[in-house]
Every structure is written in structure tokens, then in C-alpha cells.
Motif scaffolding. Structure first.
Motif, PDB file in Angstrom:
ATOM      1  N   LEU A  28       0.826  -1.209   0.000  1.00  0.00           N
ATOM      2  CA  LEU A  28       0.000   0.000   0.000  1.00  0.00           C
ATOM      3  C   LEU A  28       0.859   1.258   0.000  1.00  0.00           C
ATOM      4  N   LEU A  29       1.952   1.237   0.759  1.00  0.00           N
ATOM      5  CA  LEU A  29       2.843   2.397   0.774  1.00  0.00           C
ATOM      6  C   LEU A  29       3.558   2.570  -0.563  1.00  0.00           C
ATOM      7  N   ALA A  30       4.045   1.475  -1.116  1.00  0.00           N
ATOM      8  CA  ALA A  30       4.850   1.551  -2.341  1.00  0.00           C
ATOM      9  C   ALA A  30       4.011   1.843  -3.584  1.00  0.00           C
ATOM     10  N   PHE A  31       2.785   1.347  -3.623  1.00  0.00           N
ATOM     11  CA  PHE A  31       1.994   1.423  -4.845  1.00  0.00           C
ATOM     12  C   PHE A  31       0.704   2.226  -4.699  1.00  0.00           C
ATOM     13  N   ALA A  32       0.626   3.088  -3.706  1.00  0.00           N
ATOM     14  CA  ALA A  32      -0.601   3.846  -3.466  1.00  0.00           C
ATOM     15  C   ALA A  32      -1.099   4.594  -4.709  1.00  0.00           C
ATOM     16  N   PRO A  33      -0.242   5.315  -5.436  1.00  0.00           N
ATOM     17  CA  PRO A  33      -0.755   6.036  -6.616  1.00  0.00           C
ATOM     18  C   PRO A  33      -1.319   5.091  -7.691  1.00  0.00           C
ATOM     19  N   ALA A  34      -0.635   3.999  -7.940  1.00  0.00           N
ATOM     20  CA  ALA A  34      -1.116   3.045  -8.943  1.00  0.00           C
ATOM     21  C   ALA A  34      -2.407   2.376  -8.477  1.00  0.00           C
ATOM     22  N   GLU A  36      -4.568   3.665  -6.445  1.00  0.00           N
ATOM     23  CA  GLU A  36      -5.627   4.670  -6.497  1.00  0.00           C
ATOM     24  C   GLU A  36      -6.279   4.673  -7.887  1.00  0.00           C
ATOM     25  N   ARG A  37      -5.458   4.646  -8.922  1.00  0.00           N
ATOM     26  CA  ARG A  37      -5.991   4.637 -10.288  1.00  0.00           C
ATOM     27  C   ARG A  37      -6.738   3.334 -10.583  1.00  0.00           C
ATOM     28  N   LEU A  38      -6.205   2.230 -10.109  1.00  0.00           N
ATOM     29  CA  LEU A  38      -6.778   0.914 -10.395  1.00  0.00           C
ATOM     30  C   LEU A  38      -8.080   0.661  -9.630  1.00  0.00           C
ATOM     31  N   LEU A  39      -8.114   1.063  -8.352  1.00  0.00           N
ATOM     32  CA  LEU A  39      -9.223   0.725  -7.456  1.00  0.00           C
ATOM     33  C   LEU A  39     -10.181   1.880  -7.180  1.00  0.00           C
ATOM     34  N   GLN A  40      -9.758   3.086  -7.540  1.00  0.00           N
ATOM     35  CA  GLN A  40     -10.524   4.296  -7.221  1.00  0.00           C
ATOM     36  C   GLN A  40     -10.687   4.473  -5.709  1.00  0.00           C
ATOM     37  N   LEU A  41      -9.611   4.159  -4.985  1.00  0.00           N
ATOM     38  CA  LEU A  41      -9.532   4.421  -3.546  1.00  0.00           C
ATOM     39  C   LEU A  41      -8.473   5.503  -3.350  1.00  0.00           C
ATOM     40  N   PRO A  42      -8.692   6.459  -2.455  1.00  0.00           N
ATOM     41  CA  PRO A  42      -7.744   7.562  -2.282  1.00  0.00           C
ATOM     42  C   PRO A  42      -6.346   7.077  -1.867  1.00  0.00           C
ATOM     43  N   ALA A  43      -5.323   7.613  -2.541  1.00  0.00           N
ATOM     44  CA  ALA A  43      -3.943   7.229  -2.236  1.00  0.00           C
ATOM     45  C   ALA A  43      -3.602   7.554  -0.780  1.00  0.00           C
ATOM     46  N   GLY A  44      -4.098   8.648  -0.265  1.00  0.00           N
ATOM     47  CA  GLY A  44      -3.828   9.010   1.136  1.00  0.00           C
ATOM     48  C   GLY A  44      -4.364   7.956   2.094  1.00  0.00           C
ATOM     49  N   LEU A  45      -5.562   7.478   1.826  1.00  0.00           N
ATOM     50  CA  LEU A  45      -6.155   6.423   2.651  1.00  0.00           C
ATOM     51  C   LEU A  45      -5.307   5.152   2.565  1.00  0.00           C
ATOM     52  N   LEU A  46      -4.872   4.814   1.368  1.00  0.00           N
ATOM     53  CA  LEU A  46      -4.061   3.617   1.178  1.00  0.00           C
ATOM     54  C   LEU A  46      -2.726   3.736   1.920  1.00  0.00           C
ATOM     55  N   ARG A  47      -2.103   4.907   1.847  1.00  0.00           N
ATOM     56  CA  ARG A  47      -0.833   5.115   2.564  1.00  0.00           C
ATOM     57  C   ARG A  47      -1.035   5.017   4.082  1.00  0.00           C
ATOM     58  N   GLU A  48      -2.082   5.664   4.588  1.00  0.00           N
ATOM     59  CA  GLU A  48      -2.354   5.607   6.027  1.00  0.00           C
ATOM     60  C   GLU A  48      -2.611   4.171   6.470  1.00  0.00           C
ATOM     61  N   ALA A  49      -3.369   3.435   5.679  1.00  0.00           N
ATOM     62  CA  ALA A  49      -3.616   2.027   6.001  1.00  0.00           C
ATOM     63  C   ALA A  49      -2.298   1.252   5.994  1.00  0.00           C
ATOM     64  N   GLY A  50      -1.413   1.584   5.061  1.00  0.00           N
ATOM     65  CA  GLY A  50      -0.109   0.924   5.005  1.00  0.00           C
ATOM     66  C   GLY A  50       0.707   1.142   6.269  1.00  0.00           C
ATOM     67  N   VAL A  51       0.721   2.358   6.767  1.00  0.00           N
ATOM     68  CA  VAL A  51       1.454   2.659   7.998  1.00  0.00           C
ATOM     69  C   VAL A  51       0.847   1.910   9.182  1.00  0.00           C
ATOM     70  N   VAL A  52      -0.474   1.923   9.273  1.00  0.00           N
ATOM     71  CA  VAL A  52      -1.163   1.206  10.351  1.00  0.00           C
ATOM     72  C   VAL A  52      -0.842  -0.288  10.279  1.00  0.00           C
ATOM     73  N   LEU A  53      -0.881  -0.847   9.073  1.00  0.00           N
ATOM     74  CA  LEU A  53      -0.617  -2.283   8.917  1.00  0.00           C
ATOM     75  C   LEU A  53       0.816  -2.650   9.287  1.00  0.00           C
ATOM     76  N   LEU A  54       1.776  -1.809   8.965  1.00  0.00           N
ATOM     77  CA  LEU A  54       3.165  -2.119   9.328  1.00  0.00           C
ATOM     78  C   LEU A  54       3.352  -2.105  10.848  1.00  0.00           C
ATOM     79  N   THR A  55       2.722  -1.154  11.502  1.00  0.00           N
ATOM     80  CA  THR A  55       2.786  -1.098  12.968  1.00  0.00           C
ATOM     81  C   THR A  55       2.111  -2.325  13.577  1.00  0.00           C
ATOM     82  N   PHE A  56       0.939  -2.651  13.071  1.00  0.00           N
ATOM     83  CA  PHE A  56       0.194  -3.820  13.534  1.00  0.00           C
ATOM     84  C   PHE A  56       0.994  -5.100  13.294  1.00  0.00           C
ATOM     85  N   ALA A  57       1.613  -5.210  12.133  1.00  0.00           N
ATOM     86  CA  ALA A  57       2.401  -6.403  11.793  1.00  0.00           C
ATOM     87  C   ALA A  57       3.557  -6.595  12.771  1.00  0.00           C
ATOM     88  N   ALA A  58       4.197  -5.510  13.162  1.00  0.00           N
ATOM     89  CA  ALA A  58       5.304  -5.607  14.123  1.00  0.00           C
ATOM     90  C   ALA A  58       4.796  -6.132  15.467  1.00  0.00           C
TER      91      ALA A  58
END
Length: 134
Positions: A28-34, A36-58
Motif C-alpha cells: 500500500l505504501l509503495a503502490f498507493a498512486p497506482a 488509487e488509479r486501479l481501485l478508485q480508492l484515495p492514495a492518502g487512505l491507502l498510505r495511512e492504512a499501510g502505515v497502520v498495517l506495518l505497525t500492527f504487523a510488528a
């Protein structure tokens, strides 16, 4: 403090959750812009979810590495997973985001995977023996 003896099911469910959450967070962090175009989900939301997931994964990875993870911590993981599933589905019905069909499928598929992890963690927790540590 109550801890549990970690049986294979619980440890495996925690480890699989940690690995998949970490991989999804990185993607999600690496490919948020792509995405966003593919899924029509906001890149900002995808990036924030990526940060949350990395913290959760740890956190979940740390628990998976313990011979006797604290019961409360495992319950916390199960609760967070349940909240993630509920929020994912609600997000689609509130109009907060307007993904395309592929985006809807993506949100529902990841919510389904998280629900499976929560269920396996719950089953693993129930099959584990309680221990009282002093």
C-alpha cells in the motif's frame, strides 16, 4: 498476569497475520498512486492504512514469537481485526469512498482475509491452555 501456551494454530494464525499485514502495508505504501488509479480508492487512505498495517504487523509478529503470549494481547489482536473488518465494510456503505467494482472487491477480499485471521486466532486461543504467571 494470564498468559497462554501457544499451540500451533494460534502461533500460525498470528504469524500469518503478521506476514500478510506487513506485506500489504508495504504494498500500500509503495503502490498507493497506482492502486488509487486501479481501485478508485484515495492514495492518502491507502498510505495511512499501510502505515497502520506495518505497525500492527510488528506487534503481531512480536506476539507470534513469544512462547507464551499474554492472553490480553491476543484478545487485542482479535478485536483490532474485528474492527478492521467492520470498518472496511462500513466504509463502502457510508459513501466516504467511492471505489470502482475492482476496488469494492479489493476491500471485501481483504476484509474477508482479516476475518479469517481473527477466527483462527480465536480458535487458537480457545485451544490454548491458560497459565497463571507470577
Amino acid at each position: 498476569m494470564n498468559s497462554i501456551r501457544s499451540f500451533t494454530l494460534l502461533r500460525g494464525a498470528l504469524l500469518a497475520d503478521a506476514v500478510s499485514s506487513g506485506a500489504m502495508g508495504l504494498a500500500l505504501l509503495a503502490f498507493a498512486p497506482a492502486l488509487e488509479r486501479l481501485l478508485q480508492l484515495p492514495a492518502g487512505l491507502l498510505r495511512e492504512a499501510g502505515v497502520v498495517l506495518l505497525t500492527f504487523a510488528a506487534f503481531v509478529g512480536f506476539l507470534a514469537s513469544r512462547a507464551q503470549p499474554p492472553r490480553g494481547a491476543v484478545w487485542t489482536v482479535i478485536a483490532i481485526n474485528a474492527i478492521w473488518v467492520i470498518d472496511s465494510v462500513l466504509m463502502l456503505f457510508t459513501g466516504w469512498v467511492e471505489p470502482n467494482a475492482l476496488g469494492i472487491g479489493f476491500v471485501l477480499a481483504q476484509a474477508g482475509a482479516v476475518a479469517v485471521f481473527a477466527d483462527l486466532q480465536y480458535l487458537g486461543l480457545r485451544k490454548s491452555r491458560s497459565l497463571a504467571t507470577g
